[in-house]
Design an enzyme around this catalytic site. Sequence first.
Site, mmCIF file in Angstrom:
data_model
loop_
_atom_site.group_PDB
_atom_site.id
_atom_site.type_symbol
_atom_site.label_atom_id
_atom_site.label_comp_id
_atom_site.label_asym_id
_atom_site.label_seq_id
_atom_site.Cartn_x
_atom_site.Cartn_y
_atom_site.Cartn_z
ATOM 1 N N LYS A 106 0.741 -1.307 0.005
ATOM 2 C CA LYS A 106 0.112 0.004 -0.015
ATOM 3 C C LYS A 106 0.929 1.207 -0.025
ATOM 4 O O LYS A 106 1.878 1.277 0.331
ATOM 5 C CB LYS A 106 -0.819 0.236 1.482
ATOM 6 C CG LYS A 106 -1.976 -1.035 1.191
ATOM 7 C CD LYS A 106 -2.599 -0.847 2.527
ATOM 8 C CE LYS A 106 -3.694 -1.800 2.614
ATOM 9 N NZ LYS A 106 -4.979 -1.773 1.724
ATOM 10 N N ARG A 119 -10.494 -11.578 1.638
ATOM 11 C CA ARG A 119 -11.366 -12.406 1.348
ATOM 12 C C ARG A 119 -10.622 -13.908 1.541
ATOM 13 O O ARG A 119 -11.242 -15.073 1.385
ATOM 14 C CB ARG A 119 -11.614 -12.300 0.033
ATOM 15 C CG ARG A 119 -10.475 -12.074 -1.142
ATOM 16 C CD ARG A 119 -10.862 -11.423 -2.368
ATOM 17 N NE ARG A 119 -10.917 -9.867 -2.110
ATOM 18 C CZ ARG A 119 -11.466 -8.992 -2.753
ATOM 19 N NH1 ARG A 119 -11.503 -9.209 -4.247
ATOM 20 N NH2 ARG A 119 -11.084 -7.793 -2.458
#
Length: 499
Positions: free
Chosen positions: A283, A357
């Site tokens: 990130k 996920r």
Amino acid sequence: MEFSTQTTASLHQIKTAALGVGVFTDGVLTPAADIIDRASNGALRAVVKTEFKAAAGTSIVLRNLPGVTAARVILVGLGAQKDYTAAKHASAERAFAKYCGQASLTEGVSALASTDCADTTLRQRASAAATAVLYALYRYEGTFGKPQSNKPKLRKLALSVTRSQAAEAQKGLREGHAIGNGMNLTRLLGDLPPNVCTPTYLGSTARKLAREFKTIKAEVLDRKRIEALKMGSFLSVSRGSYEPPAFIVLKHTPAGTTARNRKPPIVLVGKGITFDSGGISLKPAANMDEMKYDMCGAATVLGTLRAAAELELDREVIGLIAACENLPSGRANKPGDIVTSMSGQTIEILNTDAEGRLVLCDALTYAERFKPAAVIDIATLTGACVVALGHNNSGLFSKDDALADSLLQAGRQANDTAWRLPLEDTYQEQLRSNFADMANVGGRDGGAITAACFLARFTENYSWAHLDIAGTAWHSGKNKGASGRPVPLLVHYLLGQAA
């Protein structure tokens, strides 16, 4: 914090350090404010006419009013009468509690819940009052070197109601107290730094809840046991970190539950990434500190189970938390890797920053063993959901209309709203992979939807809903901190299922 009802004295005769009453922007006094106004020979109307506009959530303090026993009357703005809603009521209760905290008062009386507002009962307003007060009194102290001087001293709050309303108000206060405590546990876990709130720490918190409440049992599975379950997708995310993963199983079982009277449980599944750097798909540095909040789904499960236990909820609730860190290292997932989930389905990892996920899918497969009535996962899953809905509504996805409607209604009752987004099979095509059963991302378009579609592939054998709380789990900027959402929504849903 002690909550009670005040029924023995007329409002203007109540002896208290602070009495909260509401006023509308159009100059209309609530019935409670009207009583104080008449007792003080029009003092409230004079203030409203000259200096207090009564915008929602604002307040003004009136001291030593003639004919009024309370040392202070706190006029709280309710906004326009025609627009007065549960949200405005909660805002008013927070404003009153905030004043009491800032003034270092130890007790107060609120008459705000006695004013009717759209689509609420007194019980719901009393619940909202208790929750709002506990929310307003929360202060993070976990890592300061010195005690904080601004810690509120408020210890007792009473709601002014009639004798006939007392029993209903007490029920609401009890519910709101539990919700507020659950929210504040969730906020504390979110606010703790990632070097403190590790997967191990979340496991310790679960065990602490089990010691505190007789209805809760906790089990924390270590790496070896996770490996034995063949949770290859979850474990692949944890490989880049020195911190060991933890798979946490919490069970709230009501007293008197037997094999004969046991109902299918409701299972809550929380994403527990205690820090998310993005992994190899790193990130940007700006605001990466906020990725300590990527475990707010897990914190929500712990807070909701705490509330359920405090309320002695007459419904079995199971919490599942897949907890680990997502960090880059020589052992971390790489774009192009293929992993095998607990379900046996294979996943091509195209972006290591879509790790939530990957841990949730194995937890959702594990949930099947409980033969659940419903499974709800809670996750700070996608920035795309923030783009779609902002910070007001959590994203809700489900193919079960009845489950979705129940959650939406619970959110409205709790002033913790969600918005339902589509979950159509046509979006599944975006997850197609040439090398595995699916890819872990489906491209930029519809990112929150394709993330939900990914999870849906692991939930075909039970009723399931997904809450994407990336936009609602915490606040940024000067008010930076965890919000405690969606604990109120989930507790109201569970209360409805237990009824």
